[in-house]
Write a protein that holds these residues in place. Structure first.
Motif, PDB file in Angstrom:
ATOM      1  N   ASP A 123       0.799  -1.224   0.000  1.00 32.05           N
ATOM      2  CA  ASP A 123       0.000   0.000   0.000  1.00 32.05           C
ATOM      3  C   ASP A 123       0.831   1.272   0.000  1.00 32.05           C
ATOM      4  OD1 ASP A 123      -2.216  -1.600   0.068  1.00 32.05           O
ATOM      5  OD2 ASP A 123      -2.725  -1.212   2.159  1.00 32.05           O
ATOM      6  N   ALA A 124       2.121   1.158   0.333  1.00 30.65           N
ATOM      7  CA  ALA A 124       2.935   2.364   0.506  1.00 30.65           C
ATOM      8  C   ALA A 124       2.987   3.202  -0.762  1.00 30.65           C
ATOM      9  CB  ALA A 124       4.344   1.983   0.956  1.00 30.65           C
ATOM     10  N   LEU A 125       3.200   2.551  -1.904  1.00 31.96           N
ATOM     11  CA  LEU A 125       3.336   3.296  -3.155  1.00 31.96           C
ATOM     12  C   LEU A 125       2.075   4.076  -3.490  1.00 31.96           C
ATOM     13  CD1 LEU A 125       5.343   1.257  -5.799  1.00 31.96           C
ATOM     14  CD2 LEU A 125       5.701   3.598  -5.052  1.00 31.96           C
ATOM     15  N   PHE A 126       0.921   3.472  -3.261  1.00 29.12           N
ATOM     16  CA  PHE A 126      -0.324   4.187  -3.548  1.00 29.12           C
ATOM     17  C   PHE A 126      -0.409   5.465  -2.718  1.00 29.12           C
ATOM     18  CE2 PHE A 126      -4.654   5.104  -2.076  1.00 29.12           C
ATOM     19  CZ  PHE A 126      -5.222   5.510  -3.280  1.00 29.12           C
ATOM     20  N   HIS A 127      -0.157   5.348  -1.424  1.00 29.62           N
ATOM     21  CA  HIS A 127      -0.292   6.516  -0.558  1.00 29.62           C
ATOM     22  C   HIS A 127       0.767   7.578  -0.863  1.00 29.62           C
ATOM     23  CE1 HIS A 127      -3.451   4.622   1.643  1.00 29.62           C
ATOM     24  NE2 HIS A 127      -2.693   3.638   2.055  1.00 29.62           N
ATOM     25  N   VAL A 128       1.999   7.134  -1.090  1.00 27.07           N
ATOM     26  CA  VAL A 128       3.071   8.083  -1.394  1.00 27.07           C
ATOM     27  C   VAL A 128       2.775   8.831  -2.692  1.00 27.07           C
ATOM     28  CG1 VAL A 128       5.481   8.212  -2.134  1.00 27.07           C
ATOM     29  CG2 VAL A 128       4.880   6.922  -0.086  1.00 27.07           C
ATOM     30  N   ASN A 129       2.363   8.101  -3.712  1.00 28.69           N
ATOM     31  CA  ASN A 129       2.122   8.762  -4.994  1.00 28.69           C
ATOM     32  C   ASN A 129       0.785   9.490  -5.041  1.00 28.69           C
ATOM     33  OD1 ASN A 129       4.592   8.235  -6.152  1.00 28.69           O
ATOM     34  ND2 ASN A 129       3.965   6.283  -7.029  1.00 28.69           N
ATOM     35  N   ALA A 130      -0.147   9.144  -4.156  1.00 29.18           N
ATOM     36  CA  ALA A 130      -1.347   9.976  -4.019  1.00 29.18           C
ATOM     37  C   ALA A 130      -0.962  11.357  -3.513  1.00 29.18           C
ATOM     38  CB  ALA A 130      -2.342   9.316  -3.068  1.00 29.18           C
ATOM     39  N   VAL A 131      -0.008  11.403  -2.595  1.00 30.66           N
ATOM     40  CA  VAL A 131       0.503  12.698  -2.132  1.00 30.66           C
ATOM     41  C   VAL A 131       1.203  13.423  -3.276  1.00 30.66           C
ATOM     42  CG1 VAL A 131       2.075  13.831  -0.508  1.00 30.66           C
ATOM     43  CG2 VAL A 131       0.739  11.848   0.232  1.00 30.66           C
ATOM     44  N   GLN A 132       1.969  12.668  -4.079  1.00 30.72           N
ATOM     45  CA  GLN A 132       2.659  13.283  -5.219  1.00 30.72           C
ATOM     46  C   GLN A 132       1.676  13.890  -6.208  1.00 30.72           C
ATOM     47  OE1 GLN A 132       6.144  13.290  -3.969  1.00 30.72           O
ATOM     48  NE2 GLN A 132       6.280  13.314  -6.183  1.00 30.72           N
ATOM     49  N   VAL A 133       0.546  13.191  -6.449  1.00 26.93           N
ATOM     50  CA  VAL A 133      -0.465  13.710  -7.368  1.00 26.93           C
ATOM     51  C   VAL A 133      -1.009  15.043  -6.853  1.00 26.93           C
ATOM     52  CG1 VAL A 133      -2.797  13.342  -8.256  1.00 26.93           C
ATOM     53  CG2 VAL A 133      -1.132  11.495  -8.349  1.00 26.93           C
ATOM     54  N   ILE A 134      -1.348  15.088  -5.568  1.00 27.87           N
ATOM     55  CA  ILE A 134      -1.901  16.312  -4.991  1.00 27.87           C
ATOM     56  C   ILE A 134      -0.893  17.448  -5.050  1.00 27.87           C
ATOM     57  CG2 ILE A 134      -2.717  17.362  -2.831  1.00 27.87           C
ATOM     58  CD1 ILE A 134      -3.946  14.628  -2.148  1.00 27.87           C
TER      59      ILE A 134
END
Length: 653
Positions: A123-134
């Motif tokens: 799950d780490a990549l999803f959460h990290v890159n969700a922050v990157q998207v924002i």
């Protein structure tokens, strides 16, 4: 803390109650700021978030002032009296909270190499890159997380308050990984403040000194939820649950319209962090209300005047935002975890502070078990302990049974026993505090029974200045010291060793030291992207660690989600058909990629690379420009269509 604390003070809440309400009030303000940003198109930045929330705080303050002038309104909601006794215990509580915060911070900082190490979990990549998207787009709304893997518009939604907060922290400096690690390091502070306010609201002033430190030492929560998964968002969400419950207690006690509005906003804000955290708070709230009404039937009508409007407000605000995420529209992964334990094993390991540990945390388990027995006999926090026991039962169901009823009941928590584990240990921190205080009382009783010592204790505690409260608070701090010695420094080393399982390069298979120079070379070749990558080999870390945008920002489940656009599905299913498949070539052109990244690392338990990324070395149209330690960068250089057979490598044949 700051926005919520300002709102609490503006609403007339004071003392520990204001501090305890601050985390959930901040979540309510975040909801407002995110709505303003989405509606107005303002870019999500710290400055814009502050401007969006400031009018709310000022409006609440104005309503409070006008109400008092017109009606001579009620006095502020205090967090305790101003007597010397309360001052002594407040100082002891503050010391305990500072200690707990330090324990948690040292645990996470030491376990993540100064907040710098990435988590290797699925799950780490999803959460990290969700922050990157924002951060990169400046957009903040639940649907924006669908851009991590480029899902079709309107088909994917995820509550994103945690990601929005992490984006603000990252923008203030340090980057996305340190920002997330720092936020999870603050979980004990957030939960501790809520627990302190909650305990003091019901008169358990001495217990409030111990609860945060006991929580900080517990492996089951937050440490296990931080490294396993990782389920950061849920762990952060349930940390705010005690804060919400403190606001609930204040609101039903005072029955003021302003506090009712804030209660509804707090519920919506908590749901925007994580819906199942809000549902968990609801179970505790139902337990509290049921106990309250059972004790005094006359409260039912008066409480409903607060609870019904607050519930309607929360639903009206939050359902349009995250209703799709709650219903699970297919953009995520449906999980049916296998049976892992017997019911007795699950319950026994929880109550012995030994949930999948190498050994039990005895010095936490003993006071917790005593506190359960003692606490269930007292009305003050019986409802809290009953709620915790409900989660013990749900954890046992999720761990030991695989049937339709279990799936239905545990579905809001993804049928995940570890999520229930976190809730159980959050609840047991209060039981442990009750147990420690009870043990202290028994020790004091024994000492007073010793001939000659009783008179000396009486003389010391008495006198014209009444030093009893000061000595009592000092004794509580001494109890914390003893607990620290017995637990070998509040189990910090043990908890850091748990974090070592998932944090660091190469410890979990997602991203290794070999990827870092490859990412830097990719940045030189491709700029900021996009770069075509296998979503399941951890290559999406290129975005956070090197600033290169991957086509796929998170691991994906198999079979591929139907919400993925056709071009993305084509390259995942048949990139190795690039030499002779016109559709795949069109998909590559549509995605606008010039480079492909491949790694031997894997983020999933199933075989990787994903089917279309297998045997890329045999594709003539992919020219290797970097190969080292299992990391390969290919430049796309299309050969004439059909000149190469490709049947040996093509996954679509």
């Amino acid at each position: 803390m700051t926005p919520g604390l300002l709102l609490a003070v503006a609403a007339g809440i004071r003392g520990w109650s204001a501090l305890g309400a601050a985390p959930v009030f901040t979540s309510a303000l975040f909801l407002v700021a995110m709505l303003v940003s989405s509606v107005t198109g303002l870019r999500w930045t710290p400055a814009n978030a502050a401007w969006a929330t400031a009018p709310v705080i000022l409006l609440v303050l104005l309503v409070l002032i006008v109400g008092r002038r017109r009606r001579g309104g009620p006095p502020p909601v205090e967090g305790g009296g101003s007597s010397s006794e309360d001052l002594a215990w407040s100082l002891a509580t503050a010391a305990g909270l500072v200690l707990a915060t330090g324990i948690a911070w040292w645990t996470v900082v030491g376990g993540t190499d100064g907040l710098q190490d990435p988590n290797q979990g699925f799950d780490a990549l999803f959460h990290v890159n969700a922050v990157q998207v924002i951060t990169s787009t400046g957009e903040v709304h639940p649907a924006v997380t669908g851009e991590v893997n480029g899902y079709l518009a309107g088909t994917s939604s995820y509550p994103d308050a945690f990601h929005a907060l992490a984006s603000l922290v990252a923008q203030l400096g340090g980057g996305t990984v340190p920002a997330i690690n720092a936020l999870v390091a603050c979980i004990v502070l957030i939960a501790g403040l809520g627990l302190v306010a909650l305990l003091r609201c019901v008169g358990l002033v001495r217990e409030a000194v111990f609860a945060p430190a006991i929580l900080a030492a517990t492996t089951g929560y937050p440490t296990d939820l931080i490294w396993r998964g990782p389920i950061w968002v849920f762990a952060f969400g349930i940390a705010v649950v005690p804060s919400f419950l403190a606001v609930l207690l204040i609101a039903v006690d005072r029955r003021r319209p302003l506090l009712t509005l804030l209660l509804g906003g707090s519920a919506a804000g908590l749901a925007l962090i994580h819906p199942s955290a809000a549902l968990s708070a609801g179970i505790f709230a139902v337990s509290f209300v049921a106990a309250r009404w059972w004790a005094d039937r006359s409260r039912v009508a008066r409480d409903l005047v607060v609870l019904v409007p607050a519930g309607v407000l929360a639903a009206a605000v939050i359902l349009p935002l995250i209703g799709q995420a709650v219903l699970n529209t297919g953009g995520g992964t449906a999980v049916d975890w296998p049976v892992a334990q017997t019911p007795g094993e699950a319950i026994g390991e929880l109550l012995s502070y030994n949930y999948e540990n190498s050994f039990p945390q005895v010095w936490l388990a003993v006071p917790a078990l005593i506190g359960l027995v003692v606490g269930l006999r007292r009305a003050a926090m019986r409802w809290w302990l009953v709620g915790g026991l409900a989660f013990v039962g749900l954890c046992a169901m999720a761990a030991a049974y695989d049937n339709r009823l279990t799936e239905l009941v545990t579905a809001p928590w993804w049928n995940d026993r570890y999520r229930f584990e976190g809730l159980v240990f959050l609840s047991l921190s209060v039981a442990g505090a009750i147990g420690v205080v009870w043990l202290g009382d028994q020790l004091t009783g024994v000492l007073r029974a010793v001939p000659g010592l009783r008179e000396r204790l009486t003389r010391t505690a008495g006198g014209p200045r009444d030093r009893g409260p000061v000595l009592g608070a000092a004794a509580a701090l001494g109890g914390l010291l003893v607990l620290g010695v017995l637990t070998d420094g509040f189990y910090v080393s043990q908890n850091q060793s748990h974090l070592d399982r998932a944090y660091g390069y190469g410890v979990g298979g997602s991203v290794s030291e070999a990827d870092l120079p490859a990412f830097r070379e990719l940045r030189r070749l491709a700029g900021d992207g996009p770069v075509l990558n296998d979503p399941n080999d951890g290559s999406a870390w290129m975005w956070t660690l090197a600033g290169v945008r991957p086509v796929f920002g998170a691991a994906t489940s198999l079979p591929l989600a139907p919400t993925m656009p056709a071009a993305r599905r084509l390259v995942l299913e048949g990139l190795n058909c690039l030499d002779h498949d016109a559709d795949v070539r069109d998909a590559v052109e549509e995605l606008g990629v010039r480079y492909v990244y491949s790694s031997e690392e894997t983020i999933t338990v199933w075989p990787t690379p994903i089917i279309g990324f297998r045997d890329l070395g045999g594709v003539e149209s992919l020219v290797p420009v970097y190969q080292r330690d299992g990391a390969t960068i290919y430049r796309i250089d299309l050969s004439p269509l059909g000149d190469v057979d490709g049947s040996e490598t093509c996954s679509r044949d």
